[in-house]
Design an enzyme around this catalytic site. Structure first.
Site, PDB file in Angstrom:
ATOM      1  N   THR A   1      30.272-122.548 -44.024  1.00 35.79           N
ATOM      2  CA  THR A   1      29.405-121.113 -43.844  1.00 35.79           C
ATOM      3  C   THR A   1      29.856-120.119 -44.851  1.00 35.79           C
ATOM      4  O   THR A   1      30.771-120.194 -45.435  1.00 35.79           O
ATOM      5  CB  THR A   1      30.014-120.820 -42.410  1.00 35.79           C
ATOM      6  OG1 THR A   1      31.114-120.076 -42.641  1.00 35.79           O
ATOM      7  CG2 THR A   1      29.869-121.748 -41.520  1.00 35.79           C
TER       8      THR A   1
ATOM      9  N   GLU B   1      25.784-125.147 -39.807  1.00 35.76           N
ATOM     10  CA  GLU B   1      26.156-126.306 -39.238  1.00 35.76           C
ATOM     11  C   GLU B   1      25.079-127.245 -38.631  1.00 35.76           C
ATOM     12  O   GLU B   1      25.359-128.054 -37.934  1.00 35.76           O
ATOM     13  CB  GLU B   1      26.607-125.584 -37.720  1.00 35.76           C
ATOM     14  CG  GLU B   1      28.129-124.827 -37.895  1.00 35.76           C
ATOM     15  CD  GLU B   1      27.835-123.275 -38.512  1.00 35.76           C
ATOM     16  OE1 GLU B   1      26.743-123.136 -38.912  1.00 35.76           O
ATOM     17  OE2 GLU B   1      28.864-122.617 -38.308  1.00 35.76           O
TER      18      GLU B   1
ATOM     19  N   LYS C   1      25.553-102.260 -28.549  1.00 39.33           N
ATOM     20  CA  LYS C   1      25.231-101.975 -27.160  1.00 39.33           C
ATOM     21  C   LYS C   1      25.449-100.666 -26.780  1.00 39.33           C
ATOM     22  O   LYS C   1      26.700-100.052 -27.238  1.00 39.33           O
ATOM     23  CB  LYS C   1      26.237-102.872 -26.407  1.00 39.33           C
ATOM     24  CG  LYS C   1      25.784-103.674 -25.182  1.00 39.33           C
ATOM     25  CD  LYS C   1      26.944-104.467 -24.681  1.00 39.33           C
ATOM     26  CE  LYS C   1      26.331-105.074 -23.428  1.00 39.33           C
ATOM     27  NZ  LYS C   1      27.098-106.065 -22.748  1.00 39.33           N
TER      28      LYS C   1
ATOM     29  N   TRP D   1      21.576-103.408 -24.630  1.00 42.02           N
ATOM     30  CA  TRP D   1      21.331-103.692 -26.008  1.00 42.02           C
ATOM     31  C   TRP D   1      20.429-103.043 -26.713  1.00 42.02           C
ATOM     32  O   TRP D   1      19.382-103.186 -26.241  1.00 42.02           O
ATOM     33  CB  TRP D   1      21.378-105.278 -25.993  1.00 42.02           C
ATOM     34  CG  TRP D   1      22.311-106.103 -25.902  1.00 42.02           C
ATOM     35  CD1 TRP D   1      23.612-105.612 -25.967  1.00 42.02           C
ATOM     36  CD2 TRP D   1      22.513-107.589 -25.469  1.00 42.02           C
ATOM     37  NE1 TRP D   1      24.555-106.744 -25.618  1.00 42.02           N
ATOM     38  CE2 TRP D   1      23.680-107.774 -25.504  1.00 42.02           C
ATOM     39  CE3 TRP D   1      21.564-108.682 -25.464  1.00 42.02           C
ATOM     40  CZ2 TRP D   1      24.348-109.045 -25.057  1.00 42.02           C
ATOM     41  CZ3 TRP D   1      22.206-109.952 -25.287  1.00 42.02           C
ATOM     42  CH2 TRP D   1      23.386-110.070 -25.075  1.00 42.02           C
TER      43      TRP D   1
HETATM   44  P1  ADP Z   1      26.661-117.162 -41.869  1.00 39.35           P
HETATM   45  O1  ADP Z   1      26.956-117.346 -40.389  1.00 39.35           O
HETATM   46  O2  ADP Z   1      27.972-117.236 -42.657  1.00 39.35           O
HETATM   47  O3  ADP Z   1      25.567-116.290 -42.396  1.00 39.35           O
HETATM   48  P2  ADP Z   1      24.731-119.542 -42.303  1.00 39.35           P
HETATM   49  O4  ADP Z   1      24.032-119.117 -43.456  1.00 39.35           O
HETATM   50  O5  ADP Z   1      24.807-120.773 -41.781  1.00 39.35           O
HETATM   51  O6  ADP Z   1      26.178-118.622 -42.431  1.00 39.35           O
HETATM   52  O7  ADP Z   1      23.722-118.447 -41.158  1.00 39.35           O
HETATM   53  C1  ADP Z   1      23.520-118.887 -39.978  1.00 39.35           C
HETATM   54  C2  ADP Z   1      22.946-117.683 -39.207  1.00 39.35           C
HETATM   55  O8  ADP Z   1      21.913-117.015 -39.853  1.00 39.35           O
HETATM   56  C3  ADP Z   1      22.400-118.048 -37.819  1.00 39.35           C
HETATM   57  O9  ADP Z   1      23.283-118.238 -36.955  1.00 39.35           O
HETATM   58  C4  ADP Z   1      21.431-116.834 -37.708  1.00 39.35           C
HETATM   59  O10 ADP Z   1      22.421-115.839 -37.230  1.00 39.35           O
HETATM   60  C5  ADP Z   1      21.279-116.379 -38.899  1.00 39.35           C
HETATM   61  N1  ADP Z   1      19.592-116.784 -39.065  1.00 39.35           N
HETATM   62  C6  ADP Z   1      19.129-118.181 -39.713  1.00 39.35           C
HETATM   63  N2  ADP Z   1      17.949-117.978 -39.628  1.00 39.35           N
HETATM   64  C7  ADP Z   1      17.501-117.052 -39.104  1.00 39.35           C
HETATM   65  C8  ADP Z   1      16.281-116.425 -38.760  1.00 39.35           C
HETATM   66  N3  ADP Z   1      15.049-116.927 -38.850  1.00 39.35           N
HETATM   67  N4  ADP Z   1      16.118-115.141 -38.097  1.00 39.35           N
HETATM   68  C9  ADP Z   1      17.449-114.597 -37.746  1.00 39.35           C
HETATM   69  N5  ADP Z   1      18.390-115.180 -38.052  1.00 39.35           N
HETATM   70  C10 ADP Z   1      18.424-116.001 -38.608  1.00 39.35           C
END
Ligand code: ADP
Length: 531
Positions: A172, A319, A428, A433
């Site tokens: 990640t 993931e 919050k 929220w």
């Molecule tokens: P990191 O958690 O380090 O940013 P990732 O690149 O794997 O690593 O990011 C996954 C996260 O990105 C998701 O859990 C979500 O919060 C966010 N995410 C992915 N796609 C979208 C989307 N279309 N809209 C909003 N958030 C998104």
């Protein structure tokens, strides 16, 4: 038959059934290199043999520090078909993080772009690899990529592998704490590709020309290199050139039909298109996919209304690569335009074979499109644990085997997911929220605003209040009151941020998301403390 679902089978498919379909790759000197799936596959097999010739044991990890290009593509196949695991490292992370990740993953071999050699030099003391391979000219004890490949047997064929063998390792981007790694099996890659390519999702076929803008070191480029191979689609790789002009040039000259990346990339591309609407011929483009963070509604409508381009919202994570795509289901195809629009702004429906639910403290939330809860997901390509991190794993996976995404969502009938916020980013205020993506979207709809990110800051009276960080388009501006006035048309009054900070450009993470950790660090002075 009980045939194994492996990357070797996907590569064989490309080599036998689509050998002449092009693979196009931007070289470091900006020239465009043209090859084919037949050549990529033959070279990948040869490279696999050469990697095994280094004396690596099954499962050994081959790391890369590379942009998206043809050699990286060959490695995407070569390591897994040899029974090794490929681990693309993110070269834009801090060198200490890269070293930590490579050590944690027990990477044994490193393949590095010549341009990243200085970066490698800074980590070589702390992170010894048994072999370093340079894409470019060999130097010191590092061997050249082509020299290594030439040592491989061109007739080498992959043996049968258990589909559960680890093919890839991904980390990640570490927006919360230290980066965490996951192992991705051959089977996960195969089923993910099949599912994402289906009609009604990406609907990929061999006539498509795919340009993954999402780098091959982030979320495994959403699995697109594998999906392209499976279906014999043309693949275009942008090399290090990810600026709007270079991307648009490539989309036009290669007649790209499908591309995908994070919203900040598409914001920049939209600005370039707006500045000179007729300059690039994008008539071949059927969809631009945006994922990684929330696509602001004004951007989606901007593409549609001003450029007749379909920007499709997707959701994914390291993931699980891709998880949801905002394609309309049959029952919405004839719905009123406004209802369709509302659904297209959401992150989408989970791909076939993925199951979702959302939980709050007192149980699972109803699929009413209103009640928020944390999204949980399961399915054949969702990771089962973090590498060597039992504590983090126990926190993130439920006892009955679902993965807790950390995303707060609503689910509408039909399974349409809308991300209200990330659990770690929620604001919050007075117990209620405030959705930061909604506020950001409302701000970015203002004509003067180029980028907007909202964070929570502690507040004596309300617990937390939103703070907006805004960057204007060059030559444009607005006062904080004007911005508040503007967004008050779309959000409740009590959501309006008291503090709006104007910056040149909003801080971004290495993969181009708004960097809320950095923003919090910069703007932590509590508000309302003395009022
Ligand atoms: P990191 O958690 O380090 O940013 P990732 O690149 O794997 O690593 O990011 C996954 C996260 O990105 C998701 O859990 C979500 O919060 C966010 N995410 C992915 N796609 C979208 C989307 N279309 N809209 C909003 N958030 C998104």
């Amino acid at each position: 038959m009980d045939d194994e679902l492996t990357i070797a089978a996907m590569l064989r498919r490309a080599e036998r059934y689509a050998p002449d379909r092009p693979v196009v790759s931007r070289e470091p000197d900006r020239s465009v290199h043209r090859t084919s799936w037949g050549e990529i596959a033959a070279r990948a097999r040869r490279l696999a043999a050469a990697l095994l010739g280094l004396g690596l044991a099954p499962g050994a990890r081959v790391a890369t520090l590379c942009w998206s290009h043809r050699q990286h593509l060959e490695l995407y196949f070569a390591a897994p078909i040899a029974g090794l695991a490929l681990h693309p490292l993110n070269p834009r992370l801090h060198v200490d993080d890269i070293a930590y990740i490579a050590t944690h993953a027990r990477d044994e071999v490193l393949v590095v772009d010549e341009s990243f050699l200085p970066l490698y030099e800074r980590m070589r003391e702390t992170t010894p690899f048994r072999q370093v391979i340079v894409v470019g000219t060999a130097t010191g004890d590092a061997i050249g990529y082509e020299d290594l490949l030439a040592e491989g047997d061109p007739e080498w064929q992959p043996g049968v592998l258990d589909e559960h063998t680890t093919a890839l390792v991904g980390f990640t981007s570490g927006t919360a704490g230290r980066p965490k790694g996951v192992a991705v099996s051959h089977r996960a890659v195969a089923v993910h590709s099949l599912s994402s390519a289906l009609q009604g999702w990406l609907g990929i076929r061999d006539t498509d020309v795919l340009l993954p803008v999402v780098p091959m070191y982030h979320a495994l480029a959403w699995g697109w290199p594998y999906t392209a191979a499976l279906l014999g689609a043309e693949l275009v790789l942008p090399g290090p050139f990810l600026d709007p002009e270079s991307l648009l040039e490539l989309c036009a000259s290669e007649r790209v039909t499908l591309t995908g990346g994070v919203p900040t990339v598409w914001m920049g591309v939209l600005r370039t298109l707006d500045a000179d609407p007729g300059r690039y011929d994008l008539s071949a483009m059927r969809a631009i996919l945006s994922g990684g963070s929330t696509a602001p509604p004004s951007m989606i409508t901007g593409y549609a209304e001003r450029h007749q381009l379909d920007l499709v919202h997707t959701w994914g994570m390291t993931e699980l690569m891709m998880g949801a795509i905002a394609e309309l289901s049959a029952d919405l195809r004839h719905a009123p335009a406004e209802e369709q629009r509302r659904h297209r702004l959401k992150q989408g429906r989970p791909m076939p074979f993925l199951e979702i639910r959302a939980r709050r403290d007192d149980g699972f939330v109803a699929w009413d499109g209103e009640s928020p809860g944390e999204l949980e997901i399961r399915g054949p390509w969702v990771a089962t644990a973090y590498l060597d991190s039992p504590d983090a794993s126990a926190q993130q996976w439920t006892e009955d085997g679902w993965f807790r995404t950390g995303d707060i969502v609503t689910i509408a009938p039909g399974g349409y997911v809308e991300i209200v916020d990330r659990a770690k980013d929620v604001v919050k205020s007075g117990g209620e929220w405030i959705s930061t993506p909604v506020l950001e979207g409302a701000l970015m709809a203002h004509p003067a605003v180029a980028e907007a990110a909202v964070i929570g800051v502690s507040d004596a009276k309300w617990g937390e209040r939103p703070l907006a960080v805004v960057a204007f388009h060059p030559g444009s501006s607005a006062t904080a009151d004007e911005l508040r006035e503007f967004i008050a048309r779309h959000v409740a009054r009590w959501w309006l941020p008291e503090r709006i900070e104007i910056v040149e450009s909003v801080a971004k993470t290495t993969v181009g998301k708004f960097d809320k950790v950095a923003l919090r660090r910069t703007f932590t002075a509590p508000i309302g403390a003395d009022s």
